[in-house]
Structures are given as structure tokens and as C-alpha cells.
Write a protein that holds these residues in place. Structure first.
Motif, PDB file in Angstrom:
ATOM      1  N   UNK A 161       0.826  -1.206   0.000  1.00 30.81           N
ATOM      2  CA  UNK A 161       0.000   0.000   0.000  1.00 30.81           C
ATOM      3  C   UNK A 161       0.861   1.257   0.000  1.00 30.81           C
ATOM      4  N   UNK A 162       2.006   1.208   0.671  1.00 36.07           N
ATOM      5  CA  UNK A 162       2.901   2.368   0.668  1.00 36.07           C
ATOM      6  C   UNK A 162       3.385   2.622  -0.754  1.00 36.07           C
ATOM      7  N   UNK A 163       3.740   1.548  -1.450  1.00 33.44           N
ATOM      8  CA  UNK A 163       4.222   1.695  -2.818  1.00 33.44           C
ATOM      9  C   UNK A 163       3.113   2.186  -3.739  1.00 33.44           C
ATOM     10  N   UNK A 164       1.868   1.751  -3.483  1.00 33.71           N
ATOM     11  CA  UNK A 164       0.763   2.150  -4.361  1.00 33.71           C
ATOM     12  C   UNK A 164       0.369   3.611  -4.146  1.00 33.71           C
ATOM     13  N   UNK A 165       0.724   4.193  -3.015  1.00 31.59           N
ATOM     14  CA  UNK A 165       0.347   5.571  -2.741  1.00 31.59           C
ATOM     15  C   UNK A 165      -1.133   5.692  -2.440  1.00 31.59           C
ATOM     16  N   UNK A 166      -1.624   6.954  -2.319  1.00 34.27           N
ATOM     17  CA  UNK A 166      -3.045   7.078  -1.987  1.00 34.27           C
ATOM     18  C   UNK A 166      -3.803   7.920  -2.988  1.00 34.27           C
ATOM     19  N   UNK A 167      -3.190   8.207  -4.124  1.00 34.36           N
ATOM     20  CA  UNK A 167      -3.853   9.046  -5.124  1.00 34.36           C
ATOM     21  C   UNK A 167      -5.153   8.423  -5.620  1.00 34.36           C
ATOM     22  N   UNK A 168      -5.100   7.104  -5.881  1.00 35.85           N
ATOM     23  CA  UNK A 168      -6.279   6.458  -6.444  1.00 35.85           C
ATOM     24  C   UNK A 168      -7.462   6.523  -5.477  1.00 35.85           C
ATOM     25  N   UNK A 169      -7.153   6.271  -4.186  1.00 35.41           N
ATOM     26  CA  UNK A 169      -8.216   6.317  -3.190  1.00 35.41           C
ATOM     27  C   UNK A 169      -8.768   7.734  -3.050  1.00 35.41           C
ATOM     28  N   UNK A 170      -7.858   8.715  -3.103  1.00 39.29           N
ATOM     29  CA  UNK A 170      -8.313  10.108  -2.984  1.00 39.29           C
ATOM     30  C   UNK A 170      -9.219  10.472  -4.147  1.00 39.29           C
ATOM     31  N   UNK A 171      -8.823  10.069  -5.332  1.00 40.99           N
ATOM     32  CA  UNK A 171      -9.647  10.349  -6.513  1.00 40.99           C
ATOM     33  C   UNK A 171     -11.024   9.714  -6.354  1.00 40.99           C
ATOM     34  N   UNK A 172     -11.029   8.451  -5.922  1.00 38.04           N
ATOM     35  CA  UNK A 172     -12.305   7.755  -5.754  1.00 38.04           C
ATOM     36  C   UNK A 172     -13.172   8.461  -4.725  1.00 38.04           C
ATOM     37  N   UNK A 173     -12.542   8.893  -3.608  1.00 38.31           N
ATOM     38  CA  UNK A 173     -13.302   9.554  -2.562  1.00 38.31           C
ATOM     39  C   UNK A 173     -13.865  10.880  -3.072  1.00 38.31           C
ATOM     40  N   UNK A 174     -13.067  11.623  -3.850  1.00 36.45           N
ATOM     41  CA  UNK A 174     -13.528  12.911  -4.363  1.00 36.45           C
ATOM     42  C   UNK A 174     -14.685  12.722  -5.346  1.00 36.45           C
ATOM     43  N   UNK A 175     -14.668  11.577  -6.012  1.00 37.70           N
ATOM     44  CA  UNK A 175     -15.772  11.325  -6.942  1.00 37.70           C
ATOM     45  C   UNK A 175     -16.980  10.747  -6.223  1.00 37.70           C
ATOM     46  N   UNK A 176     -16.887  10.664  -4.904  1.00 43.98           N
ATOM     47  CA  UNK A 176     -18.070  10.325  -4.130  1.00 43.98           C
ATOM     48  C   UNK A 176     -18.203   8.874  -3.721  1.00 43.98           C
ATOM     49  N   UNK A 177     -17.143   8.085  -3.884  1.00 44.59           N
ATOM     50  CA  UNK A 177     -17.246   6.685  -3.472  1.00 44.59           C
ATOM     51  C   UNK A 177     -17.158   6.576  -1.956  1.00 44.59           C
ATOM     52  N   UNK A 178     -17.881   5.643  -1.397  1.00 46.99           N
ATOM     53  CA  UNK A 178     -17.824   5.416   0.050  1.00 46.99           C
ATOM     54  C   UNK A 178     -16.622   4.572   0.413  1.00 46.99           C
ATOM     55  N   UNK A 179     -16.364   4.487   1.722  1.00 42.32           N
ATOM     56  CA  UNK A 179     -15.183   3.769   2.194  1.00 42.32           C
ATOM     57  C   UNK A 179     -15.128   2.330   1.731  1.00 42.32           C
ATOM     58  N   UNK A 180     -16.241   1.617   1.858  1.00 41.31           N
ATOM     59  CA  UNK A 180     -16.286   0.199   1.510  1.00 41.31           C
ATOM     60  C   UNK A 180     -16.064   0.010   0.007  1.00 41.31           C
ATOM     61  N   UNK A 181     -16.705   0.891  -0.793  1.00 44.03           N
ATOM     62  CA  UNK A 181     -16.531   0.803  -2.247  1.00 44.03           C
ATOM     63  C   UNK A 181     -15.076   1.059  -2.625  1.00 44.03           C
ATOM     64  N   UNK A 182     -14.458   2.065  -2.007  1.00 43.70           N
ATOM     65  CA  UNK A 182     -13.050   2.364  -2.301  1.00 43.70           C
ATOM     66  C   UNK A 182     -12.192   1.153  -1.985  1.00 43.70           C
ATOM     67  N   UNK A 184     -13.043  -1.999  -1.719  1.00 46.24           N
ATOM     68  CA  UNK A 184     -13.333  -3.181  -2.524  1.00 46.24           C
ATOM     69  C   UNK A 184     -12.857  -2.995  -3.970  1.00 46.24           C
ATOM     70  N   UNK A 185     -13.074  -1.785  -4.524  1.00 42.78           N
ATOM     71  CA  UNK A 185     -12.821  -1.603  -5.953  1.00 42.78           C
ATOM     72  C   UNK A 185     -11.424  -1.066  -6.243  1.00 42.78           C
ATOM     73  N   UNK A 186     -10.861  -0.283  -5.295  1.00 42.29           N
ATOM     74  CA  UNK A 186      -9.580   0.361  -5.581  1.00 42.29           C
ATOM     75  C   UNK A 186      -8.428  -0.311  -4.831  1.00 42.29           C
ATOM     76  N   UNK A 187      -8.583  -0.452  -3.517  1.00 45.71           N
ATOM     77  CA  UNK A 187      -7.462  -0.926  -2.701  1.00 45.71           C
ATOM     78  C   UNK A 187      -7.280  -2.433  -2.803  1.00 45.71           C
ATOM     79  N   UNK A 188      -8.384  -3.162  -2.701  1.00 44.84           N
ATOM     80  CA  UNK A 188      -8.275  -4.614  -2.613  1.00 44.84           C
ATOM     81  C   UNK A 188      -7.514  -5.253  -3.774  1.00 44.84           C
TER      82      UNK A 188
END
Lengths: 273, 279
Positions: A161-182, A184-188
Motif C-alpha cells: 500500500x505504501x508503494x501504491x500511494x493514496x492518489x487512487x483512493x483520494x480520486x475515488x473519494x472525491x468522486x463520491x465513493x464510500x469507504x467500503x466501495x473504495x 473493494x474496488x480500488x485498494x483490494x
């Protein structure tokens, strides 16, 4: 790499020496367990592994392992999310504390639980009043197993996760995704292989933990004996066939774990590319 | 990441994940460790000193320290060689060899313990060979050392291997073009680069060996003053419900483990300074 061709003799000497070392030190003990288990034939082997006490120890080991894996998976996922996605005070302290069980001797791990829940602890009167026994009982074994494998899963996920950074999760959150969706779809998808790898390592250690469990178990046959403790009991009673028969189950598990491990490592590396 | 420190948290789940992390961490690690601290603070200092310096306990430190040190040194040399073979050479069976390194992680220590012991007693497969030369393996320090070599080997290999893989071959090529022999270039170019990783692997193997119990307890024979390791001594105090002595000895062991890790951290930071040219 050109240099290697010049010294084929050194190369093969080193390979041969490494192979002999690994064969004698690592493979021979494995094979020896299997051979000794069947030395007196199949019948005594089957009797030894289907003995009610043996079955009970297998069941307890499975229980402790499953609970440890579940708890450490939950912890590993939340801890790695917390550590890699946010900046906060005390993060270093938390990381250090997570890794602490790796540096503590298993015997000391057992000891600290005895001191927490044993007779001299301030908790003891309450536990006794509530009729809960932890040490010399199953909960103590489970706790010790969780402790020794505590960092195994988070340690595998955090670097990914450190190597992947957090940009993708931030983008998803800004587009309105909830924690669980982020998650399941981005981090997992990033951590899938690391998580499985961690679970395999955790299973291996949980299954085989001896020292810490030995301190906390009352060594009650059929009640608080895990497989390694049962093996010790048989071995010390000079029932070598029994001891090696029960060991052979753990050897087979170890071989499965090794195969899974190298498959997962291979898939994980492929995934990174 | 550092420059974004004051940024607002966009990603959800901070409270929840921190809450669960801290709760589980407290229950599993922090509270039990605190009870160790609380219990040790109740020990009287003179009793503590007399417990941890009694002859039998001192002898157990010596056994533990000697065997762990010898095993870690063997592992450092052999582990470096195996890592080298796995990284630099191509040969059939290489992937299998690589997978085998983890056997000590996958095999329960008690199983390794009984297997090694049963093989190395005088009548065992390996023990009978050594017995002809008058060497006893099981129930001696040699046996303990063998069990610890078994336990420690993956630490060194897995620590050196990635560094060796990343090592840029151009320095070796330059050295060989300038006329350096292979031995010379190994000691002057490769070894300094991988030395921190080697030290880290050595330290982990050493620290693990000091605390190892499962694989050693069977092969050690556990004769006081001869083959009794410190973790076993703690165990026997616990079985006699002598929590004060067990805790005192455990504190000494913990201090030793932290000292080893601290020395390693110092060596690592010094090495990284030398490599990056700051020091």
C-alpha cells in the motif's frame, strides 16, 4: 555475467555445496518425519492419527489457527489502511508496537499473558468471579497464537500500500465513493496477493507455535493440547511412531504452505509488473 | 508524502481504522506488556540481581549466547553463499532450491526439534555416523547449534538476496576491466555493498536463536550448567509458579534482544551514511 563463464568450477562447487547443505539441513528432517511415521507400517500410523486425543489436538490447532488468521486479517487490513492512508501523531509508535511480537521470545510471550491473567494479576479476582479461565485453558492458547502471529498480515500489506500511494483512493473519494466501495474496488485489487501471502505465513506459524502455547497450556490431554504439544507429549513418552505420525500431518501442511507460498509470490510479482 | 501533511483527509475511514487498530493492539500487545512492567516493578532489586546472577542462570546465558552466536555465524557464511548461488547462477532446480529456503518458517519448530533429535541420537541415521568419530550431537551444545542453524538460515538468505539482485554489475565489470581478480572484487566491491544486509540477517538470526525454544528443547537434553538454555530456564521457573524469577530472567532476555536490535539499527544507519557518502 561474463565473469561467470570463466569460472565454471567455482560455480558448480558453490551450487553443490549449497544443495548439499539444504538437503542435509532442511530436507532430511522433513523426509525423516515421514519415514519414521510409517516405519512400523500403515496400521500403527492410522491408529496414531485417529486416536481420540490426536483428533482433539488437531481440532484445537485448527480452531486456534482459524481464529488467529481471522483476527490478524481484520487487524492487518485496518492497521495497514490506517498507517498508509493517513498522517497522524503516534504513527511510528503504532508501527513499532505492531512489529514488537516478532522480537519477543515465544516463552516471554507466554509469560506476559500468565502475568496478565494469572493468579497474581489484579484481573484475576474479576475473572474468577465471572468464571472465566484464560491461562491453562483454550482462550490462553488462542491469545498466544494471535500474539505470535500478530504482525504477519499487516507486514505484508503495508509495503504494497505504501508503494501504491493514496492518489487512487483520494480520486475515488472525491468522486463520491464510500469507504467500503473504495476498499473493494480500488485498494483490494492491489493487496490481494499480499493479503493471501500474509494469511499463508500466518497459518504456518499459528499451526506450529510451540513455546508460547506451551507456557499457557495446562498440557491437559484432550483439552488444551494443540498438535505440537501433543507431539511433545508422545515423544517424551517414547511413543516415537505416534509422535512422528502426528508430525507427518504438520509436515504435509508445511509442504502445502511452501507450494502455496511460491505460487503466491510468483503471482504477486506478476501482478506488480 | 511529507509535504501534504496539513492536507484535509479526503479518504474515509480514519476514525474506524485507527479505532480498531489501537483497540486490538492494546488488547493483544500493550496490556500484556504493561502487566510485565507492573509485575517487574514489584520485584525487589536485590532479589532481581541475585536471581539473574545465580550460577545456574549465568551458565544458561553462556549456553544460549554461545550456541546462538556460533549458529548465526555459520548462517551468515552459508546464507551468503546460498543467496549468491540463487542470484548469480542459473541451474536446473533453482526455483525448488529457492522455495526450500522457507522450510524452517513453514515447519513447526517442535516437529523440526523431534526430527533433528531422533536423527542425531547415537543410534540415529546421522548420530551413528558421528558416534563412530566419538562426536555426540544430540543432547550437547553441538545439537543445540544445529537446531539453531536450521531455524536461522532463511533470515540471512532472505535478507541478502534482494540486495544482491539489485546490485549493479557495472562496478564489477569496471573492476574486472581494471584488472581486479574475482576474489578481490568480491571482497572490495560486492561485500561492502551487501554488508548491511548481511549484518541485518545475522542479527535477526541471532536474536531469533537467543529466544528459540521449540526446536532446541528436544535436542538440548537440558542438563543444568551444560545444555540448559535461558528460555528453558524461564519455562521451568514458570512450571514451579515462581513468577518473580521467571520475570526477572525474562527481563534480562528482553534487554539483550533490544540491545541486539539497537546495535543493528546503529550499524545500518552508519552503513547507509557511508553508502550515500554523508559520513
Amino acid at each position: 555475467m561474463k565473469q561467470n563463464e570463466q569460472s565454471g568450477a567455482v560455480k558448480w562447487l558453490l551450487i553443490a555445496f549449497s544443495a548439499i547443505f539444504l538437503a542435509v539441513m532442511l530436507i532430511l528432517p522433513l523426509i525423516y518425519v515421514l519415514i519414521t511415521a510409517f516405519r512400523e507400517g500403515v496400521q500403527p500410523y492410522l491408529e496414531a492419527v485417529t486416536d481420540p486425543y490426536a483428533l482433539k489436538s488437531i481440532q484445537l490447532t485448527l480452531e486456534a489457527t482459524v481464529i488467529a488468521v481471522v483476527v490478524n486479517t481484520i487487524f492487518g487490513l485496518f492497521a495497514s489502511w490506517c498507517i498508509t492512508k493517513f498522517q497522524f501523531r503516534g504513527k511510528k509508535v503504532i508501527s513499532t508496537l505492531i512489529d514488537l511480537p516478532l522480537t519477543v521470545s515465544p516463552i516471554i510471550a507466554g509469560l506476559i499473558y500468565v502475568l496478565t491473567f494469572g493468579r497474581q494479576s489484579f484481573l484475576y479476582p474479576y475473572l474468577k468471579a465471572a468464571n472465566i479461565s484464560i491461562i491453562y485453558a483454550v482462550p490462553g492458547i488462542v491469545l498466544a497464537t494471535i500474539f505470535v502471529t500478530f504482525p504477519f498480515i499487516s507486514r505484508e500489506i503495508i509495503p504494497v500500500l505504501t508503494a501504491a500511494g493514496k492518489d487512487e483512493e483520494e480520486a475515488a473519494a472525491l468522486m463520491g465513493a464510500g469507504g467500503w466501495t473504495i476498499f473493494r474496488r480500488v485498494t483490494f485489487p492491489h493487496i490481494k496477493w499480499a493479503l493471501l501471502y500474509g494469511i499463508v505465513l500466518c497459518t504456518a506459524r499459528a499451526m506450529g507455535e510451540f513455546g508460547a502455547v506451551s507456557v499457557l497450556s495446562g498440557h491437559l490431554r484432550g483439552k488444551t493440547n494443540t498438535m505440537p504439544l501433543y507431539i511433545e507429549l508422545l515423544y517424551q513418552g517414547y511413543d516415537f511412531t505416534g509422535a512422528f505420525a502426528v508430525s507427518s500431518i504438520l509436515v504435509v501442511m508445511a509442504i502445502i504452505i511452501l507450494v502455496l507460498r511460491s505460487v503466491l509470490e510468483y503471482r504477486g510479482k506478476k501482478n506488480e509488473e | 508524502m511529507k509535504k501534504k501533511r496539513k492536507q484535509r483527509r479526503v479518504i474515509p475511514g480514519f476514525g474506524l481504522s485507527l479505532g480498531i487498530t489501537v483497540t486490538l493492539l492494546s488488547l493483544i500487545v500493550v496490556i500484556p506488556l504493561c502487566s510485565l512492567v507492573v509485575f517487574s516493578s514489584q520485584l525487589s532489586f536485590s532479589e532481581f540481581i541475585s536471581t539473574v546472577t545465580s550460577p545456574r542462570v549465568l551458565a544458561s546465558y553462556r549456553v544460549s549466547f554461545q550456541t546462538a552466536l556460533v549458529a548465526a555465524l555459520i548462517n551468515a557464511v552459508v546464507g551468503l553463499m546460498i543467496a549468491w548461488v540463487l542470484v548469480r547462477y542459473q541451474f536446473p532446480g533453482k526455483r525448488i532450491m529457492d522455495g526450500l529456503i522457507e522450510v524452517p518458517f513453514a515447519l513447526p519448530t517442535a516437529v523440526a526439534g523431534i526430527s533433528l533429535t531422533h536423527m542425531t541420537v547415537d543410534s540415529g541415521w546421522v548420530g551413528s555416523i558421528f558416534h563412530k568419530f566419538g562426536i555426540e550431537v544430540a543432547y550437547t551444545r553441538i545439537g543445540i547449534t544445529i537446531a539453531l542453524v536450521f531455524i536461522g538460515i532463511p533470515f540471512v538468505v532472505r535478507s541478502v538476496q534482494p540486495v544482491l539482485e539489485k546490485l549493479d554489475p557495472q562496478y564489477e565489470e569496471a573492476a574486472s576491466m581494471l584488472g581486479a581478480g574475482r576474489t578481490y572484487s568480491f571482497f572490495r566491491i560486492i561485500l561492502p555493498e551487501i554488508f548491511p544486509a548481511l549484518v541485518a540477517g545475522f542479527t535477526m538470526a541471532f536474536a531469533r536463536s537467543l529466544g528459540e525454544y521449540g526446536s532446541v528443547v528436544f535436542i538440548a537434553g537440558n542438563t543444568p550448567f551444560e545444555t540448559e538454555i535461558t528460555p528453558l530456564l524461564i519455562m521451568s521457573q514458570l512450571q514451579e509458579y515462581d513468577y518473580a524469577s521467571a520475570t526477572s530472567i525474562a527481563l534480562v532476555m528482553l534487554a539483550a534482544a533490544f540491545l541486539i536490535l539497537f546495535v543493528n539499527a546503529v550499524l545500518q544507519s552508519r552503513a547507509s551514511k557511508i553508502v550515500s557518502g554523508i559520513g
